[in-house]
Design a protein around this motif. Sequence first.
Motif, PDB file in Angstrom:
ATOM      1  N   ILE A 230       0.619  -1.068   0.014  1.00 38.12           N
ATOM      2  CA  ILE A 230      -0.173  -0.041  -0.084  1.00 38.12           C
ATOM      3  C   ILE A 230       1.097   1.085   0.106  1.00 38.12           C
ATOM      4  CG2 ILE A 230      -1.899  -1.254   0.999  1.00 38.12           C
ATOM      5  CD1 ILE A 230      -1.199   0.300   3.727  1.00 38.12           C
ATOM      6  N   LEU A 231       1.977   1.164   0.460  1.00 40.44           N
ATOM      7  CA  LEU A 231       2.938   2.249   0.348  1.00 40.44           C
ATOM      8  C   LEU A 231       3.329   2.573  -1.201  1.00 40.44           C
ATOM      9  CD1 LEU A 231       5.570   1.843   3.188  1.00 40.44           C
ATOM     10  CD2 LEU A 231       4.171   3.878   2.808  1.00 40.44           C
ATOM     11  N   GLY A 232       3.313   1.396  -1.868  1.00 39.52           N
ATOM     12  CA  GLY A 232       3.465   1.837  -3.338  1.00 39.52           C
ATOM     13  C   GLY A 232       2.195   2.150  -4.054  1.00 39.52           C
ATOM     14  N   GLY A 233       1.156   2.210  -3.331  1.00 39.23           N
ATOM     15  CA  GLY A 233      -0.241   2.735  -3.905  1.00 39.23           C
ATOM     16  C   GLY A 233      -1.030   1.317  -4.637  1.00 39.23           C
ATOM     17  N   ALA A 234      -0.722   0.211  -4.079  1.00 40.43           N
ATOM     18  CA  ALA A 234      -1.670  -0.747  -4.676  1.00 40.43           C
ATOM     19  C   ALA A 234      -3.086  -0.917  -4.135  1.00 40.43           C
ATOM     20  CB  ALA A 234      -0.875  -2.195  -4.127  1.00 40.43           C
ATOM     21  N   GLY A 235      -3.358  -0.141  -3.017  1.00 44.94           N
ATOM     22  CA  GLY A 235      -4.777  -0.236  -2.613  1.00 44.94           C
ATOM     23  C   GLY A 235      -4.704   0.121  -1.247  1.00 44.94           C
ATOM     24  N   LEU A 236      -5.923  -0.335  -0.551  1.00 43.73           N
ATOM     25  CA  LEU A 236      -6.033  -0.173   1.011  1.00 43.73           C
ATOM     26  C   LEU A 236      -5.940  -1.313   1.681  1.00 43.73           C
ATOM     27  CD1 LEU A 236      -9.363   1.979   0.676  1.00 43.73           C
ATOM     28  CD2 LEU A 236      -6.961   2.764   0.368  1.00 43.73           C
ATOM     29  N   ALA A 237      -5.302  -1.212   2.923  1.00 48.00           N
ATOM     30  CA  ALA A 237      -5.117  -2.433   3.745  1.00 48.00           C
ATOM     31  C   ALA A 237      -5.552  -1.872   5.102  1.00 48.00           C
ATOM     32  CB  ALA A 237      -3.776  -2.964   3.685  1.00 48.00           C
ATOM     33  N   MET A 238      -5.851  -3.090   5.846  1.00 48.17           N
ATOM     34  CA  MET A 238      -6.272  -2.916   7.277  1.00 48.17           C
ATOM     35  C   MET A 238      -4.927  -3.538   7.812  1.00 48.17           C
ATOM     36  SD  MET A 238      -9.152  -4.752   9.681  1.00 48.17           S
ATOM     37  CE  MET A 238     -10.679  -4.018   8.899  1.00 48.17           C
ATOM     38  N   LEU A 239      -4.278  -2.564   8.780  1.00 49.94           N
ATOM     39  CA  LEU A 239      -3.269  -3.027   9.554  1.00 49.94           C
ATOM     40  C   LEU A 239      -3.079  -2.423  10.940  1.00 49.94           C
ATOM     41  CD1 LEU A 239      -0.528  -1.993   6.602  1.00 49.94           C
ATOM     42  CD2 LEU A 239      -1.191  -4.053   7.439  1.00 49.94           C
ATOM     43  N   PRO A 240      -2.495  -3.028  11.791  1.00 48.91           N
ATOM     44  CA  PRO A 240      -2.270  -2.557  12.992  1.00 48.91           C
ATOM     45  C   PRO A 240      -1.550  -1.040  13.259  1.00 48.91           C
ATOM     46  CG  PRO A 240      -0.743  -4.462  12.751  1.00 48.91           C
ATOM     47  CD  PRO A 240      -1.478  -4.204  11.336  1.00 48.91           C
ATOM     48  N   THR A 241      -2.010  -0.450  14.098  1.00 49.95           N
ATOM     49  CA  THR A 241      -1.521   0.763  14.302  1.00 49.95           C
ATOM     50  C   THR A 241      -0.113   0.661  14.640  1.00 49.95           C
ATOM     51  OG1 THR A 241      -2.161   0.966  16.512  1.00 49.95           O
ATOM     52  CG2 THR A 241      -3.737   1.908  14.765  1.00 49.95           C
ATOM     53  N   TRP A 242       0.536  -0.030  15.302  1.00 54.16           N
ATOM     54  CA  TRP A 242       1.802  -0.088  15.752  1.00 54.16           C
ATOM     55  C   TRP A 242       2.629  -0.364  14.445  1.00 54.16           C
ATOM     56  CZ3 TRP A 242       3.894  -4.597  14.230  1.00 54.16           C
ATOM     57  CH2 TRP A 242       3.273  -5.827  14.062  1.00 54.16           C
ATOM     58  N   MET A 243       2.425  -0.997  13.433  1.00 53.11           N
ATOM     59  CA  MET A 243       3.054  -1.158  12.359  1.00 53.11           C
ATOM     60  C   MET A 243       3.131   0.087  11.460  1.00 53.11           C
ATOM     61  SD  MET A 243       2.469  -4.049   9.284  1.00 53.11           S
ATOM     62  CE  MET A 243       2.948  -5.329  10.362  1.00 53.11           C
ATOM     63  N   VAL A 244       2.393   1.032  11.534  1.00 52.37           N
ATOM     64  CA  VAL A 244       2.343   2.028  10.489  1.00 52.37           C
ATOM     65  C   VAL A 244       2.443   3.377  10.898  1.00 52.37           C
ATOM     66  CG1 VAL A 244       1.248   0.479   8.645  1.00 52.37           C
ATOM     67  CG2 VAL A 244      -0.244   2.015  10.406  1.00 52.37           C
ATOM     68  N   TYR A 245       2.434   3.624  12.300  1.00 56.29           N
ATOM     69  CA  TYR A 245       2.493   4.868  12.743  1.00 56.29           C
ATOM     70  C   TYR A 245       3.493   5.814  12.290  1.00 56.29           C
ATOM     71  CZ  TYR A 245       6.306   4.175  15.931  1.00 56.29           C
ATOM     72  OH  TYR A 245       7.666   3.868  16.554  1.00 56.29           O
ATOM     73  N   GLU A 246       4.633   5.411  12.010  1.00 55.19           N
ATOM     74  CA  GLU A 246       5.617   6.402  11.438  1.00 55.19           C
ATOM     75  C   GLU A 246       5.208   6.648  10.189  1.00 55.19           C
ATOM     76  OE1 GLU A 246       9.351   3.977  11.800  1.00 55.19           O
ATOM     77  OE2 GLU A 246       9.933   4.837  13.893  1.00 55.19           O
ATOM     78  N   ASP A 247       4.866   5.947   9.275  1.00 55.79           N
ATOM     79  CA  ASP A 247       4.442   6.308   7.919  1.00 55.79           C
ATOM     80  C   ASP A 247       3.320   7.333   8.009  1.00 55.79           C
ATOM     81  OD1 ASP A 247       5.985   4.653   6.323  1.00 55.79           O
ATOM     82  OD2 ASP A 247       4.935   2.922   7.272  1.00 55.79           O
ATOM     83  N   VAL A 248       2.324   7.325   9.099  1.00 58.05           N
ATOM     84  CA  VAL A 248       1.161   8.102   9.069  1.00 58.05           C
ATOM     85  C   VAL A 248       1.731   9.457   9.487  1.00 58.05           C
ATOM     86  CG1 VAL A 248      -0.922   8.685  10.459  1.00 58.05           C
ATOM     87  CG2 VAL A 248      -0.530   6.540   9.485  1.00 58.05           C
ATOM     88  N   THR A 249       2.742   9.579  10.632  1.00 55.88           N
ATOM     89  CA  THR A 249       3.358  10.877  11.146  1.00 55.88           C
ATOM     90  C   THR A 249       4.164  11.371   9.985  1.00 55.88           C
ATOM     91  OG1 THR A 249       3.744   9.790  13.232  1.00 55.88           O
ATOM     92  CG2 THR A 249       5.083  11.522  12.719  1.00 55.88           C
ATOM     93  N   ALA A 250       4.759  10.679   8.973  1.00 55.87           N
ATOM     94  CA  ALA A 250       5.504  11.310   7.813  1.00 55.87           C
ATOM     95  C   ALA A 250       4.494  11.518   6.608  1.00 55.87           C
ATOM     96  CB  ALA A 250       6.661  10.340   7.574  1.00 55.87           C
TER      97      ALA A 250
END
Length: 305
Positions: A230-250
């Motif tokens: 999904i970082l590459g734009g493939a679509g939407l995914a349901m993921l745990p917040t602990w995994m992606v919080y740095e990407d959200v902040t950035a």
Amino acid sequence: MDILTGMRLFTRVVDAGSFSEAGRVLGMAPSSVSRQISGLEDSLGTQLFNRTTRKLSLTEAGGLFHERVQRILLDVEDATQAVTSLESAPRGTLRLNAPVGFGNYHVASALPLFLARYPDVTVELSLSDQFIDLVDEGVDVAVRIGALRDSTLVARRLADNRRLVYGAPDYLRRHGTPQTPQDLVNHHCVVYRYRPGHQSWVFEKDGERLEMTVTGPVSSNNSECLHKMILGGAGLAMLPTWMVYEDVTAGRLVPLLKDWLMSPTSLESGIHVVFPESRHLSPKVRAFIDFLADHIGKPPYWDLE
């Protein structure tokens, strides 16, 4: 003679089977042992032993007293060792196990701080997404995510395993931003495949529960793969917040449908530390559990906005 000393002497006599044998083990004259037991009986107002020239046996009251005294002495020993353990500095090898993703993101990054605080501890960290047998593998403490299945382990909850739907800004510009769970039917969903067949995402809010069948161009049995997709734009995914919080902040990912409680499987999903049940928790295990709980915080640092 205080009652606790009397209890200890009483159990020694029961174990030895005679005053003389108990005296030999304790370095006391048999007459002294007999006299102190008599004093204990006087203080209790009941006879504990049937005495004959050949045999020493418990009375009914003595049997009941012995049963209770054993538990009391174990509790006293447990309390004594627990206090002693608190005063002991953590040391030795600590064997840890954690899921691959969480271990990489949050346990490994926290260990330098833990080791700086406790320099006499060394750590062996194993990462696995399979639930291992802690006793068979010689593991002191493990991090587990999801429903706990092994009732023989002691567990301490660290945090909720909160999940959200995420998408990259570029994908959302091209396909729009879903406002409700029902909007997901018009989107490419990158799905965690944990079983054959159609995959569902469960949503709940204000007593309303929705189970949405989601589809997309790709699926995987590894959440970190979904993250990269999904970082590459493939679509939407349901993921745990602990995994992606740095990407959200950035700003690399955008959280969606934040008002909903959601999960691919069970809505009740926690992050726990688990360890084998023991009468005495070692200082190194206690120190790590307390450290990790404090390090993660309440709410966990990855959910701070």
